[in-house]
Scaffold this motif. Structure first.
Motif, PDB file in Angstrom:
ATOM      1  N   LYS A 129       0.859  -1.180   0.000  1.00  0.00           N
ATOM      2  CA  LYS A 129       0.000   0.000   0.000  1.00  0.00           C
ATOM      3  C   LYS A 129       0.899   1.235   0.000  1.00  0.00           C
ATOM      4  O   LYS A 129       1.804   1.339   0.830  1.00  0.00           O
ATOM      5  CB  LYS A 129      -0.894  -0.010   1.240  1.00  0.00           C
ATOM      6  CG  LYS A 129      -1.701   1.271   1.443  1.00  0.00           C
ATOM      7  CD  LYS A 129      -2.570   1.164   2.684  1.00  0.00           C
ATOM      8  CE  LYS A 129      -3.367   2.438   2.930  1.00  0.00           C
ATOM      9  NZ  LYS A 129      -4.307   2.293   4.068  1.00  0.00           N
ATOM     10  N   PHE A 130       0.687   2.149  -0.925  1.00  0.00           N
ATOM     11  CA  PHE A 130       1.449   3.395  -0.983  1.00  0.00           C
ATOM     12  C   PHE A 130       0.625   4.454  -0.269  1.00  0.00           C
ATOM     13  O   PHE A 130      -0.409   4.897  -0.781  1.00  0.00           O
ATOM     14  CB  PHE A 130       1.715   3.782  -2.434  1.00  0.00           C
ATOM     15  CG  PHE A 130       2.530   5.032  -2.613  1.00  0.00           C
ATOM     16  CD1 PHE A 130       3.731   5.196  -1.940  1.00  0.00           C
ATOM     17  CD2 PHE A 130       2.105   6.042  -3.469  1.00  0.00           C
ATOM     18  CE1 PHE A 130       4.484   6.340  -2.108  1.00  0.00           C
ATOM     19  CE2 PHE A 130       2.849   7.195  -3.645  1.00  0.00           C
ATOM     20  CZ  PHE A 130       4.046   7.345  -2.961  1.00  0.00           C
ATOM     21  N   PHE A 131       1.081   4.846   0.933  1.00  0.00           N
ATOM     22  CA  PHE A 131       0.277   5.730   1.778  1.00  0.00           C
ATOM     23  C   PHE A 131       1.158   6.680   2.578  1.00  0.00           C
ATOM     24  O   PHE A 131       2.199   6.271   3.086  1.00  0.00           O
ATOM     25  CB  PHE A 131      -0.575   4.889   2.731  1.00  0.00           C
ATOM     26  CG  PHE A 131      -1.373   5.694   3.713  1.00  0.00           C
ATOM     27  CD1 PHE A 131      -2.590   6.242   3.346  1.00  0.00           C
ATOM     28  CD2 PHE A 131      -0.898   5.904   4.997  1.00  0.00           C
ATOM     29  CE1 PHE A 131      -3.327   6.997   4.258  1.00  0.00           C
ATOM     30  CE2 PHE A 131      -1.620   6.666   5.907  1.00  0.00           C
ATOM     31  CZ  PHE A 131      -2.838   7.213   5.538  1.00  0.00           C
ATOM     32  N   PRO A 132       0.712   7.951   2.724  1.00  0.00           N
ATOM     33  CA  PRO A 132      -0.400   8.594   2.000  1.00  0.00           C
ATOM     34  C   PRO A 132       0.035   8.970   0.587  1.00  0.00           C
ATOM     35  O   PRO A 132       1.015   9.697   0.415  1.00  0.00           O
ATOM     36  CB  PRO A 132      -0.703   9.824   2.850  1.00  0.00           C
ATOM     37  CG  PRO A 132       0.596  10.144   3.531  1.00  0.00           C
ATOM     38  CD  PRO A 132       1.325   8.846   3.720  1.00  0.00           C
ATOM     39  N   ALA A 140       4.014  11.101  -9.660  1.00  0.00           N
ATOM     40  CA  ALA A 140       5.438  11.247  -9.980  1.00  0.00           C
ATOM     41  C   ALA A 140       6.281  10.264  -9.179  1.00  0.00           C
ATOM     42  O   ALA A 140       7.230   9.672  -9.703  1.00  0.00           O
ATOM     43  CB  ALA A 140       5.894  12.676  -9.715  1.00  0.00           C
ATOM     44  N   MET A 141       5.946  10.083  -7.914  1.00  0.00           N
ATOM     45  CA  MET A 141       6.703   9.159  -7.071  1.00  0.00           C
ATOM     46  C   MET A 141       6.520   7.721  -7.547  1.00  0.00           C
ATOM     47  O   MET A 141       7.488   6.955  -7.638  1.00  0.00           O
ATOM     48  CB  MET A 141       6.248   9.290  -5.620  1.00  0.00           C
ATOM     49  CG  MET A 141       7.002   8.405  -4.641  1.00  0.00           C
ATOM     50  SD  MET A 141       8.763   8.825  -4.529  1.00  0.00           S
ATOM     51  CE  MET A 141       9.173   8.052  -2.953  1.00  0.00           C
ATOM     52  N   LEU A 142       5.289   7.336  -7.871  1.00  0.00           N
ATOM     53  CA  LEU A 142       5.039   5.979  -8.346  1.00  0.00           C
ATOM     54  C   LEU A 142       5.767   5.704  -9.661  1.00  0.00           C
ATOM     55  O   LEU A 142       6.284   4.606  -9.884  1.00  0.00           O
ATOM     56  CB  LEU A 142       3.535   5.751  -8.517  1.00  0.00           C
ATOM     57  CG  LEU A 142       2.754   5.582  -7.209  1.00  0.00           C
ATOM     58  CD1 LEU A 142       1.248   5.668  -7.459  1.00  0.00           C
ATOM     59  CD2 LEU A 142       3.104   4.262  -6.538  1.00  0.00           C
ATOM     60  N   LYS A 143       5.841   6.705 -10.522  1.00  0.00           N
ATOM     61  CA  LYS A 143       6.588   6.543 -11.775  1.00  0.00           C
ATOM     62  C   LYS A 143       8.078   6.366 -11.499  1.00  0.00           C
ATOM     63  O   LYS A 143       8.746   5.531 -12.121  1.00  0.00           O
ATOM     64  CB  LYS A 143       6.354   7.749 -12.687  1.00  0.00           C
ATOM     65  CG  LYS A 143       4.969   7.799 -13.318  1.00  0.00           C
ATOM     66  CD  LYS A 143       4.823   9.001 -14.235  1.00  0.00           C
ATOM     67  CE  LYS A 143       3.463   9.007 -14.921  1.00  0.00           C
ATOM     68  NZ  LYS A 143       3.292  10.193 -15.814  1.00  0.00           N
ATOM     69  N   ALA A 144       8.593   7.141 -10.550  1.00  0.00           N
ATOM     70  CA  ALA A 144      10.012   7.042 -10.214  1.00  0.00           C
ATOM     71  C   ALA A 144      10.329   5.685  -9.593  1.00  0.00           C
ATOM     72  O   ALA A 144      11.363   5.079  -9.896  1.00  0.00           O
ATOM     73  CB  ALA A 144      10.395   8.161  -9.244  1.00  0.00           C
TER      74      ALA A 144
END
Length: 213
Positions: A129-132, A140-144
């Motif tokens: 889980k990516f939170f928050p 942008a963070m998920l792409k990186a």
């Protein structure tokens, strides 16, 4: 190890249910199911949360019901005893990961940094889980992260809404999107179940455009 993505039912959406009573939880879950939702996360933020999990499992057997806000080994045990079919946490520690894994149900531990993701990977976990999500860098963070952790898939939660849902769910490393935008407090308090169903239906249509149901 069974993964959360392998058991998620319906569209790639994981709405959060926060209910004061088991009856209210069933009403919310019913409204979501009528809008096309197949999986829900009941957060352990109210005294009746465990009872809510049991009640939804009984009333809506076709719905996949998990527990969120797992913060301890005791939470993990209590939630699975209540009938939770998967566990989600907002954070990760070695002890918490061990306790969640020990339950035998699919899990999605919470991460917000590369170090936390690496720790989850050391435990053999590739779904987190990516939170928050919004405050931790969002799209942008998920792409990186996708370039570094190529085997990891995410359930972003936090700050997701009907306006940015498509941007999140279209990412290849996102397997499901979570959040409370489909169950806003105002609609729950006014018992506007029809509007919750309508929001769920809109999100379901959108999700199915990017991820197979």
């Amino acid at each position: 190890m069974m993964t959360l993505s392998s058991v998620v039912r319906g569209p790639a959406l994981l709405p959060i249910i926060q209910a004061d009573t088991p009856t209210q939880a069933v009403q919310i879950a019913t409204a979501l199911q009528q809008g096309g939702i197949g999986s829900v996360e009941v957060v352990l933020r109210t005294q009746q949360a465990l009872g809510a999990i049991t009640a939804i499992r009984s009333a809506l057997p076709e719905l996949l019901v998990g527990a969120g806000t797992i913060l301890s080994a005791a939470d993990a045990k209590a939630a699975t005893a209540a009938g939770a079919q998967f566990l989600v946490s907002p954070a990760s520690t070695p002890h918490l990961l061990e306790a969640m894994l020990a339950t035998g149900v699919p899990i999605a531990p919470g991460v917000a940094t590369p170090s936390e993701i690496a720790m989850a990977c050391e435990f053999g976990l590739t779904e987190v889980k990516f939170f928050p999500a919004h405050l931790s860098g969002g799209i942008a963070m998920l792409k990186a992260l996708s370039g570094v952790f190529q085997q990891v898939r995410f359930c972003p939660t936090g700050g997701i809404n009907q306006q940015n849902l498509a941007d999140f769910i279209a990412l290849p490393n996102v397997f499901v999107a979570g959040g409370s935008w489909l169950t806003p407090d105002k609609l729950v308090h006014t018992q506007d179940w029809a509007q919750i169903s309508a929001l769920a239906e809109q999100a379901t249509v959108l999700a199915n455009q990017y991820k197979a149901a």
